[in-house]
Design a protein around this motif. Sequence first.
Motif, mmCIF file in Angstrom:
data_model
loop_
_atom_site.group_PDB
_atom_site.id
_atom_site.type_symbol
_atom_site.label_atom_id
_atom_site.label_comp_id
_atom_site.label_asym_id
_atom_site.label_seq_id
_atom_site.Cartn_x
_atom_site.Cartn_y
_atom_site.Cartn_z
ATOM 1 N N GLU A 35 -15.000 8.622 -16.621
ATOM 2 C CA GLU A 35 -15.354 7.718 -15.530
ATOM 3 C C GLU A 35 -16.293 6.654 -16.096
ATOM 4 O O GLU A 35 -17.337 6.986 -16.656
ATOM 5 C CB GLU A 35 -16.025 8.520 -14.400
ATOM 6 C CG GLU A 35 -16.799 7.705 -13.385
ATOM 7 C CD GLU A 35 -15.980 6.608 -12.692
ATOM 8 O OE1 GLU A 35 -14.914 6.922 -12.153
ATOM 9 O OE2 GLU A 35 -16.430 5.440 -12.721
ATOM 10 N N ALA A 43 -13.992 2.859 -4.780
ATOM 11 C CA ALA A 43 -13.736 2.767 -3.337
ATOM 12 C C ALA A 43 -14.103 4.060 -2.607
ATOM 13 O O ALA A 43 -14.432 4.036 -1.412
ATOM 14 C CB ALA A 43 -12.257 2.448 -3.108
ATOM 15 N N SER A 44 -14.081 5.194 -3.322
ATOM 16 C CA SER A 44 -14.130 6.479 -2.627
ATOM 17 C C SER A 44 -15.418 6.773 -1.860
ATOM 18 O O SER A 44 -15.400 7.548 -0.913
ATOM 19 C CB SER A 44 -13.828 7.616 -3.610
ATOM 20 O OG SER A 44 -12.488 7.512 -4.033
ATOM 21 N N ILE A 50 -11.147 7.106 7.739
ATOM 22 C CA ILE A 50 -10.097 7.397 8.735
ATOM 23 C C ILE A 50 -8.975 8.229 8.095
ATOM 24 O O ILE A 50 -8.494 7.905 7.010
ATOM 25 C CB ILE A 50 -9.484 6.087 9.287
ATOM 26 C CG1 ILE A 50 -10.580 5.168 9.842
ATOM 27 C CG2 ILE A 50 -8.367 6.369 10.275
ATOM 28 C CD1 ILE A 50 -11.018 5.383 11.241
ATOM 29 N N PHE A 175 -12.436 4.519 -20.323
ATOM 30 C CA PHE A 175 -11.147 4.551 -21.022
ATOM 31 C C PHE A 175 -10.897 3.140 -21.552
ATOM 32 O O PHE A 175 -11.066 2.155 -20.824
ATOM 33 C CB PHE A 175 -10.068 4.964 -20.016
ATOM 34 C CG PHE A 175 -8.666 4.645 -20.424
ATOM 35 C CD1 PHE A 175 -7.996 5.434 -21.356
ATOM 36 C CD2 PHE A 175 -7.992 3.558 -19.875
ATOM 37 C CE1 PHE A 175 -6.692 5.137 -21.737
ATOM 38 C CE2 PHE A 175 -6.688 3.258 -20.241
ATOM 39 C CZ PHE A 175 -6.043 4.051 -21.172
ATOM 40 N N GLY A 345 -6.749 6.384 0.570
ATOM 41 C CA GLY A 345 -7.205 7.529 -0.222
ATOM 42 C C GLY A 345 -7.950 8.593 0.553
ATOM 43 O O GLY A 345 -8.094 9.718 0.069
ATOM 44 N N MET A 346 -8.439 8.256 1.757
ATOM 45 C CA MET A 346 -9.065 9.293 2.572
ATOM 46 C C MET A 346 -7.979 10.076 3.301
ATOM 47 O O MET A 346 -7.987 11.300 3.316
ATOM 48 C CB MET A 346 -10.053 8.676 3.576
ATOM 49 C CG MET A 346 -11.120 7.797 2.942
ATOM 50 S SD MET A 346 -12.235 8.693 1.828
ATOM 51 C CE MET A 346 -11.742 8.038 0.217
ATOM 52 N N MET A 347 -7.001 9.330 3.870
ATOM 53 C CA MET A 347 -5.978 10.024 4.671
ATOM 54 C C MET A 347 -4.897 10.683 3.822
ATOM 55 O O MET A 347 -4.353 11.701 4.221
ATOM 56 C CB MET A 347 -5.369 9.091 5.716
ATOM 57 C CG MET A 347 -4.635 7.910 5.218
ATOM 58 S SD MET A 347 -4.132 6.837 6.585
ATOM 59 C CE MET A 347 -5.672 6.040 7.034
HETATM 60 C C1 LIG Z 1 -14.445 -0.554 2.713
HETATM 61 C C2 LIG Z 1 -13.317 0.421 2.534
HETATM 62 C C3 LIG Z 1 -12.901 1.190 3.620
HETATM 63 C C4 LIG Z 1 -11.853 2.101 3.463
HETATM 64 N N1 LIG Z 1 -11.494 2.897 4.510
HETATM 65 C C5 LIG Z 1 -10.511 3.813 4.356
HETATM 66 C C6 LIG Z 1 -10.168 4.672 5.427
HETATM 67 O O1 LIG Z 1 -10.730 4.598 6.522
HETATM 68 N N2 LIG Z 1 -9.171 5.582 5.231
HETATM 69 C C7 LIG Z 1 -8.500 5.663 4.037
HETATM 70 O O2 LIG Z 1 -7.603 6.494 3.914
HETATM 71 N N3 LIG Z 1 -8.844 4.895 2.985
HETATM 72 C C8 LIG Z 1 -9.807 3.970 3.120
HETATM 73 N N4 LIG Z 1 -10.152 3.158 2.077
HETATM 74 C C9 LIG Z 1 -9.383 3.288 0.822
HETATM 75 C C10 LIG Z 1 -9.883 4.423 -0.031
HETATM 76 O O3 LIG Z 1 -11.286 4.365 -0.156
HETATM 77 C C11 LIG Z 1 -9.221 4.333 -1.414
HETATM 78 O O4 LIG Z 1 -7.821 4.335 -1.262
HETATM 79 C C12 LIG Z 1 -9.601 5.498 -2.314
HETATM 80 O O5 LIG Z 1 -10.990 5.696 -2.340
HETATM 81 C C13 LIG Z 1 -9.097 5.241 -3.723
HETATM 82 O O6 LIG Z 1 -9.459 6.342 -4.515
HETATM 83 P P1 LIG Z 1 -9.242 6.267 -6.074
HETATM 84 O O7 LIG Z 1 -9.732 7.526 -6.643
HETATM 85 O O8 LIG Z 1 -7.828 5.864 -6.345
HETATM 86 O O9 LIG Z 1 -10.105 5.002 -6.506
HETATM 87 P P2 LIG Z 1 -11.736 4.855 -6.714
HETATM 88 O O10 LIG Z 1 -12.489 5.638 -5.725
HETATM 89 O O11 LIG Z 1 -11.973 3.400 -6.769
HETATM 90 O O12 LIG Z 1 -11.920 5.542 -8.105
HETATM 91 C C14 LIG Z 1 -11.417 4.970 -9.298
HETATM 92 C C15 LIG Z 1 -12.433 5.195 -10.378
HETATM 93 O O13 LIG Z 1 -11.895 4.747 -11.616
HETATM 94 C C16 LIG Z 1 -12.977 4.264 -12.381
HETATM 95 N N5 LIG Z 1 -12.463 3.419 -13.459
HETATM 96 C C17 LIG Z 1 -11.901 2.199 -13.378
HETATM 97 N N6 LIG Z 1 -11.585 1.761 -14.609
HETATM 98 C C18 LIG Z 1 -11.945 2.717 -15.484
HETATM 99 C C19 LIG Z 1 -11.880 2.848 -16.903
HETATM 100 N N7 LIG Z 1 -11.394 1.883 -17.681
HETATM 101 N N8 LIG Z 1 -12.339 3.985 -17.461
HETATM 102 C C20 LIG Z 1 -12.866 4.980 -16.699
HETATM 103 N N9 LIG Z 1 -12.964 4.905 -15.349
HETATM 104 C C21 LIG Z 1 -12.495 3.790 -14.755
HETATM 105 C C22 LIG Z 1 -13.821 3.509 -11.366
HETATM 106 O O14 LIG Z 1 -15.148 3.332 -11.823
HETATM 107 C C23 LIG Z 1 -13.726 4.398 -10.156
HETATM 108 O O15 LIG Z 1 -14.796 5.297 -10.023
HETATM 109 C C24 LIG Z 1 -11.195 2.249 2.198
HETATM 110 C C25 LIG Z 1 -11.637 1.469 1.118
HETATM 111 C C26 LIG Z 1 -12.669 0.567 1.275
HETATM 112 C C27 LIG Z 1 -13.121 -0.246 0.097
#
Ligand SMILES: Cc1cc2nc3c(=O)[nH]c(=O)nc-3n(C[C@H](O)[C@H](O)[C@H](O)COP(=O)(O)OP(=O)(O)OC[C@H]3O[C@@H](n4cnc5c(N)ncnc54)[C@H](O)[C@@H]3O)c2cc1C
Length: 400
Positions: A35, A43-44, A50, A175, A345-347
Amino acid sequence: MPERADLVVVGAGTIGGWASVFAAEAGIGRVVVVERGLAGMGASSRAAGIVRAQGGTPATVALGRWSIDFYRGQATTYGTDSGFRELGYLILAVTEEDERLGHARVAMQHAAGLADVRWLDAGEAAATVGTLAADGHRGGSYRAGDGYIDPPRNVRAYSLAMQAAGVELRERTAFTALATTADGTRVTGVETTGGRIETKRVLLTGGPSLRGVGDLAGLRIPAGAARHTVAVLEPQEAFAVDRMPMVFDLTAGLYWRLEEGGLLFGWSDPDESPGEARSIDWAAYERYRERLAGFVPITSDLGLRKIWAATIDYTADHLPIIGPGLRPDGTAIDGVTVALAAGHGMMWGPGVARVAADLVVDGATSLIDVTDLGLDRFDAGGRSRATPDSVALPYPVAVE
Ligand SMILES: Cc1cc2nc3c(=O)[nH]c(=O)nc-3n(C[C@H](O)[C@H](O)[C@H](O)COP(=O)(O)OP(=O)(O)OC[C@H]3O[C@@H](n4cnc5c(N)ncnc54)[C@H](O)[C@@H]3O)c2cc1C
């Protein structure tokens, strides 16, 4: 001796976090998560939380149902939870066309086994939600079992589960590249800012940064990133209740739910250019507040308690990406899997993570049909050949 792992996961958001737990629990061996910042800092930890099973395709209905069941069972399985709270969810129809599409969607959901979704007319919808005006809409689809999670608590939950499963988390370790065989057809390791790790399996996640992760890996991943804003209004007596259904004004991409005695609402503005954005667009805030007040009149005089904007992930068809890593010429790199929840990503997160872990460990999954969820559904311009999920925030239709 070079460091070795049985699986390297890039990104410790909810997708990488839960997928690493599921893969470790399946007995894959040594799992290392790299990470670039801190777990959950993408985003998480910033989401509105929701969670709904009312998806727009059979696959997203299944991902939502699986994820809700997972959240409900977490306390028993892991001794902690993500704070899932069942409130019910009303997906509003504003126009006649919304209503026609809404009825078709409910029929599809019933056929997909989601029997407890029903249509409420405008009067029933207002009576069910309590604070909702009876005019300005045509009712909508309703499911009592939808709800929300507490996103920071979910980060805590997967972090604890990673520890318990023996997953090694490397924070502040980015990475930087994939290592492959000379012909580029199979992965042999990853390069990171903390050194090389040899491995035959890599799961690439990254949420709104996934496209950049793809660039580092030599893959073309048409994952979008856009501003998403969430605001919370001051407490009001009408919101000091245990249960009030959440509402989604699908036409405008505006949703709201209870939050600590006040009302949380969120939106994405389809008219702004995609890209990373953390600043507040106050003109858009005023527009969406006005629209909210049309549906929930008691919000018109409430003060603002907090507001934040963050970058959300999306795809052109609003569907997740779960499948093999493909190079720009369409050929796969064996051992590389890509996973993105496309702004849900939450749902869908636990379901997407489960499917990704299944593909990594077994090469197949029984949870959903992944035929149309891989990178091969996109053309060179990032457009998808799949039927889009109709229950989604209104993002641009292409990401490149
Ligand atoms: C304001 C907001 C409200 C939202 N509300 C909702 C909701 O109500 N319901 C819902 O279902 N979804 C919602 N979402 C969407 C949801 O938050 C995301 O779909 C989900 O968190 C994505 O998860 P993830 O693990 O794919 O990405 P992330 O949580 O973004 O995790 C990806 C990780 O990869 C890391 N990373 C990136 N590049 C590299 C690299 N080169 N090397 C190592 N690590 C790296 C980042 O630092 C990050 O920590 C919302 C998003 C936002 C921004």
